[in-house]
Scaffold this motif. Structure first.
Motif, PDB file in Angstrom:
ATOM      1  N   PRO A 212       1.116  -1.368  -0.049  1.00 64.14           N
ATOM      2  CA  PRO A 212       0.316  -0.038   0.215  1.00 64.14           C
ATOM      3  C   PRO A 212       1.556   1.513  -0.339  1.00 64.14           C
ATOM      4  O   PRO A 212       0.497   2.454  -0.396  1.00 64.14           O
ATOM      5  N   GLU A 213       2.228   1.059   0.546  1.00 64.54           N
ATOM      6  CA  GLU A 213       2.947   2.595   0.824  1.00 64.54           C
ATOM      7  C   GLU A 213       2.988   2.797  -1.484  1.00 64.54           C
ATOM      8  O   GLU A 213       3.462   4.126  -1.407  1.00 64.54           O
ATOM      9  N   ARG A 214       3.314   1.340  -1.689  1.00 65.63           N
ATOM     10  CA  ARG A 214       4.234   2.086  -3.162  1.00 65.63           C
ATOM     11  C   ARG A 214       2.985   2.062  -4.080  1.00 65.63           C
ATOM     12  O   ARG A 214       3.057   2.022  -5.368  1.00 65.63           O
ATOM     13  N   SER A 215       1.619   1.616  -3.799  1.00 62.81           N
ATOM     14  CA  SER A 215       1.006   1.768  -5.026  1.00 62.81           C
ATOM     15  C   SER A 215      -0.646   2.306  -4.596  1.00 62.81           C
ATOM     16  O   SER A 215      -0.264   2.831  -2.957  1.00 62.81           O
ATOM     17  N   ALA A 216      -1.320   2.437  -5.406  1.00 68.17           N
ATOM     18  CA  ALA A 216      -2.630   3.292  -5.523  1.00 68.17           C
ATOM     19  C   ALA A 216      -3.182   2.046  -6.702  1.00 68.17           C
ATOM     20  O   ALA A 216      -3.350   2.207  -7.723  1.00 68.17           O
ATOM     21  N   TYR A 217      -4.194   2.136  -5.259  1.00 69.14           N
ATOM     22  CA  TYR A 217      -5.654   1.382  -6.563  1.00 69.14           C
ATOM     23  C   TYR A 217      -6.881   1.772  -6.642  1.00 69.14           C
ATOM     24  O   TYR A 217      -7.421   1.656  -5.559  1.00 69.14           O
ATOM     25  N   GLY A 218      -7.074   1.379  -8.130  1.00 69.46           N
ATOM     26  CA  GLY A 218      -8.770   1.944  -7.577  1.00 69.46           C
ATOM     27  C   GLY A 218      -9.737   1.820  -8.981  1.00 69.46           C
ATOM     28  O   GLY A 218      -9.037   1.622  -9.764  1.00 69.46           O
ATOM     29  N   THR A 219     -11.164   2.573  -8.923  1.00 67.32           N
ATOM     30  CA  THR A 219     -11.808   1.624  -9.825  1.00 67.32           C
ATOM     31  C   THR A 219     -11.547   3.456 -10.287  1.00 67.32           C
ATOM     32  O   THR A 219     -11.064   4.463 -10.499  1.00 67.32           O
ATOM     33  N   PHE A 220     -11.249   3.380 -11.859  1.00 68.11           N
ATOM     34  CA  PHE A 220     -11.604   4.690 -13.185  1.00 68.11           C
ATOM     35  C   PHE A 220     -12.522   5.525 -12.309  1.00 68.11           C
ATOM     36  O   PHE A 220     -11.652   6.817 -13.070  1.00 68.11           O
ATOM     37  N   VAL A 221     -13.168   5.370 -11.992  1.00 67.83           N
ATOM     38  CA  VAL A 221     -14.504   6.221 -11.491  1.00 67.83           C
ATOM     39  C   VAL A 221     -14.295   6.440  -9.772  1.00 67.83           C
ATOM     40  O   VAL A 221     -13.853   7.839  -9.549  1.00 67.83           O
ATOM     41  N   GLU A 222     -13.396   6.404  -9.829  1.00 64.21           N
ATOM     42  CA  GLU A 222     -12.461   6.518  -8.155  1.00 64.21           C
ATOM     43  C   GLU A 222     -11.905   7.496  -8.433  1.00 64.21           C
ATOM     44  O   GLU A 222     -11.159   8.411  -7.414  1.00 64.21           O
ATOM     45  N   TYR A 223     -10.824   7.024  -9.400  1.00 71.66           N
ATOM     46  CA  TYR A 223      -9.576   8.352 -10.464  1.00 71.66           C
ATOM     47  C   TYR A 223     -10.115   9.507 -10.846  1.00 71.66           C
ATOM     48  O   TYR A 223      -9.559  10.762  -9.946  1.00 71.66           O
ATOM     49  N   THR A 224     -11.723   9.614 -11.369  1.00 67.95           N
ATOM     50  CA  THR A 224     -11.654  10.505 -11.738  1.00 67.95           C
ATOM     51  C   THR A 224     -12.158  11.407 -10.677  1.00 67.95           C
ATOM     52  O   THR A 224     -11.892  13.134 -10.564  1.00 67.95           O
ATOM     53  N   HIS A 225     -13.047  10.835  -9.613  1.00 70.68           N
ATOM     54  CA  HIS A 225     -13.873  11.559  -8.607  1.00 70.68           C
ATOM     55  C   HIS A 225     -12.226  12.116  -7.584  1.00 70.68           C
ATOM     56  O   HIS A 225     -12.257  13.176  -6.750  1.00 70.68           O
ATOM     57  N   LEU A 226     -10.909  11.612  -7.518  1.00 71.41           N
ATOM     58  CA  LEU A 226      -9.943  12.155  -6.994  1.00 71.41           C
ATOM     59  C   LEU A 226      -9.422  13.107  -7.299  1.00 71.41           C
ATOM     60  O   LEU A 226      -8.903  13.891  -6.681  1.00 71.41           O
ATOM     61  N   VAL A 227      -9.668  12.992  -8.636  1.00 66.16           N
ATOM     62  CA  VAL A 227      -9.448  14.738  -9.307  1.00 66.16           C
ATOM     63  C   VAL A 227      -9.784  15.534  -8.710  1.00 66.16           C
ATOM     64  O   VAL A 227      -9.446  16.863  -9.165  1.00 66.16           O
ATOM     65  N   GLY A 228     -11.527  15.089  -9.001  1.00 66.12           N
ATOM     66  CA  GLY A 228     -12.096  16.445  -9.068  1.00 66.12           C
ATOM     67  C   GLY A 228     -11.993  17.031  -7.426  1.00 66.12           C
ATOM     68  O   GLY A 228     -12.459  18.296  -7.123  1.00 66.12           O
ATOM     69  N   ALA A 229     -11.749  16.157  -6.304  1.00 62.33           N
ATOM     70  CA  ALA A 229     -11.903  16.287  -4.640  1.00 62.33           C
ATOM     71  C   ALA A 229     -10.476  16.865  -4.810  1.00 62.33           C
ATOM     72  O   ALA A 229     -10.184  18.012  -3.703  1.00 62.33           O
ATOM     73  N   LEU A 230      -8.452  16.890  -5.666  1.00 66.70           N
ATOM     74  CA  LEU A 230      -7.648  17.102  -4.952  1.00 66.70           C
ATOM     75  C   LEU A 230      -7.585  18.403  -6.040  1.00 66.70           C
ATOM     76  O   LEU A 230      -6.585  19.340  -5.463  1.00 66.70           O
ATOM     77  N   GLY A 231      -7.533  18.477  -7.087  1.00 62.97           N
ATOM     78  CA  GLY A 231      -7.644  19.279  -7.843  1.00 62.97           C
ATOM     79  C   GLY A 231      -6.016  18.380  -8.800  1.00 62.97           C
ATOM     80  O   GLY A 231      -5.771  17.753  -8.606  1.00 62.97           O
ATOM     81  N   PHE A 232      -6.101  18.637 -10.203  1.00 65.07           N
ATOM     82  CA  PHE A 232      -5.545  18.154 -11.099  1.00 65.07           C
ATOM     83  C   PHE A 232      -3.742  17.946 -10.481  1.00 65.07           C
ATOM     84  O   PHE A 232      -3.243  16.725 -10.709  1.00 65.07           O
ATOM     85  N   ALA A 233      -3.298  19.185 -10.357  1.00 68.57           N
ATOM     86  CA  ALA A 233      -2.342  19.141  -9.957  1.00 68.57           C
ATOM     87  C   ALA A 233      -1.577  18.254  -8.638  1.00 68.57           C
ATOM     88  O   ALA A 233      -0.577  17.367  -9.470  1.00 68.57           O
ATOM     89  N   GLU A 234      -2.319  18.899  -7.974  1.00 72.03           N
ATOM     90  CA  GLU A 234      -1.974  18.042  -6.550  1.00 72.03           C
ATOM     91  C   GLU A 234      -2.602  15.715  -6.653  1.00 72.03           C
ATOM     92  O   GLU A 234      -1.685  15.471  -6.292  1.00 72.03           O
ATOM     93  N   CYS A 235      -3.196  16.331  -8.275  1.00 74.76           N
ATOM     94  CA  CYS A 235      -3.134  14.725  -7.551  1.00 74.76           C
ATOM     95  C   CYS A 235      -1.951  13.433  -8.796  1.00 74.76           C
ATOM     96  O   CYS A 235      -1.673  13.150  -8.623  1.00 74.76           O
ATOM     97  N   VAL A 236      -1.813  14.918  -9.296  1.00 70.84           N
ATOM     98  CA  VAL A 236      -0.424  13.784 -10.486  1.00 70.84           C
ATOM     99  C   VAL A 236       0.380  13.879  -9.228  1.00 70.84           C
ATOM    100  O   VAL A 236       0.836  12.646  -9.464  1.00 70.84           O
TER     101      VAL A 236
END
Length: 340
Positions: free
Chosen positions: A101-125
């Protein structure tokens, strides 16, 4: 005896920190490993995919180095293509567990798009670039905005040396077909496709290898008995009417559907009937995915699982999503029920 709960009375809140903490394989696949994957001998591509994923795990753990500064070289990115129920999600979760878990991220496509919306694109990257692996389950493009967003996100992560692994029921060059004017975004789609080595996994839906029949709707009396039995056992059970639940889903962002059912042991839905509206159907797909992630047994009636989506919906661009939902919901209706 405890009382049933209602999903329609819940308005869960999910913070950006919650979304980040949730980037791990779901409870359904918490113990998924390569050794626990059961490839079908009749379909060699399953065993070959397992071996390739295990090899990729070794590559990520010990990356090659090149150049004057001996910079690490990211392993190739993989795209697991195949029908629903062939074990793609199991293999993806097993890979994430191997990397940790420290070196990987696992999520559905929908969860990643939601993450971008919550964090903003630059912070998500920035956050995801710290991971060696970004695993994306159920990769599907439903609108032009998602196409542009994910193309840019994956490009920046790959450039940062992150290995990308995705699963989908659709070949990357066919993403978006039947859903929007995909030809207008062909450059973005081709750019996405070029980033992946494609692994095709063939075979039937493993959830129906046991020969279980299609779920038939339960009568009112049967649903009531199931609810009473579960409550008598002390289980935490929700009970909602079909129409009220579908209407309630429209008031909640899909990123919160998991939190909607997180503390439950089982779900009862009454008054189930067929639907013929894609926006309603797509929200139902996300809910079923979150129920399946948590391996929550479901009892519903009077309509059976096979009758929930109209023929029109099953013949159009989202058909693979709907078929996956029917497969997963059918499996949940056969799960052991509390009190039985």
């Amino acid at each position: 005896m405890s009382e049933s709960q209602s999903l329609t009375s819940r308005q869960p809140r999910v913070t950006p920190d919650d979304l980040l903490a949730g980037l791990v394989p779901p409870p359904q696949f918490a113990a998924a490993t390569f050794s626990s994957y059961r490839p079908d001998p009749a379909h060699p591509s399953q065993g070959e995919a397992m071996a390739r994923m295990a090899d990729l795990a070794d590559q990520i753990r010990t990356p090659r180095r090149r150049g004057l500064l001996r910079r690490p070289v990211a392993p190739p990115s993989l795209y697991l293509d195949g029908g629903y129920g062939v074990g793609k999600t199991h293999l993806l979760a097993a890979l994430a567990h191997e990397i940790g878990p420290e070196r990987s991220a696992y999520g559905t496509f929908v969860e990643y798009t939601h993450l971008v919306g919550a964090l903003g694109f630059a912070e998500c990257v920035q956050v995801l670039s710290r991971r060696a692996l970004v695993a994306i389950d159920e990769f599907e493009l439903d609108d032009p905005g998602d196409t542009v967003l994910m193309s840019r996100l994956l490009r920046e992560l790959a450039d940062a040396g992150v290995t990308l692994v995705a699963t989908s029921n659709t070949l990357p060059e066919a993403l978006g077909e039947g859903r929007f004017a995909a030809e207008d975004f062909l450059r973005e789609i081709q750019a996405l496709a070029s980033r992946f080595e494609i692994l095709r996994i063939d075979g039937p839906d493993y959830r129906h290898r046991s020969g279980l029949p299609e779920h038939e709707g339960l009568s009112v009396a049967q649903v009531e008995r199931a609810l009473e039995g579960a409550l008598a056992s002390g289980a935490r059970v929700s009970c909602d009417g079909w129409d009220a639940l579908l209407a309630h889903l429209a008031t909640i962002h899909p990123s919160r559907y998991g939190a909607l059912v997180d503390d439950l042991d089982a779900v009862v839905i009454t008054g189930a009937h067929g639907i013929d509206e894609d926006m309603v159907g797509l929200r139902l797909v996300v809910l079923v995915d979150r129920l399946y992630d948590r391996d929550l047994p479901v009892r519903l009636g009077p309509s059976g699982v096979a009758d929930l989506f109209s023929e029109r919906m099953l013949a159009k661009g989202y058909r693979k999503k709907y078929l996956r939902a029917l497969s997963r919901l059918g499996a949940l209706t056969h799960r052991e029920w509390p009190g039985e």
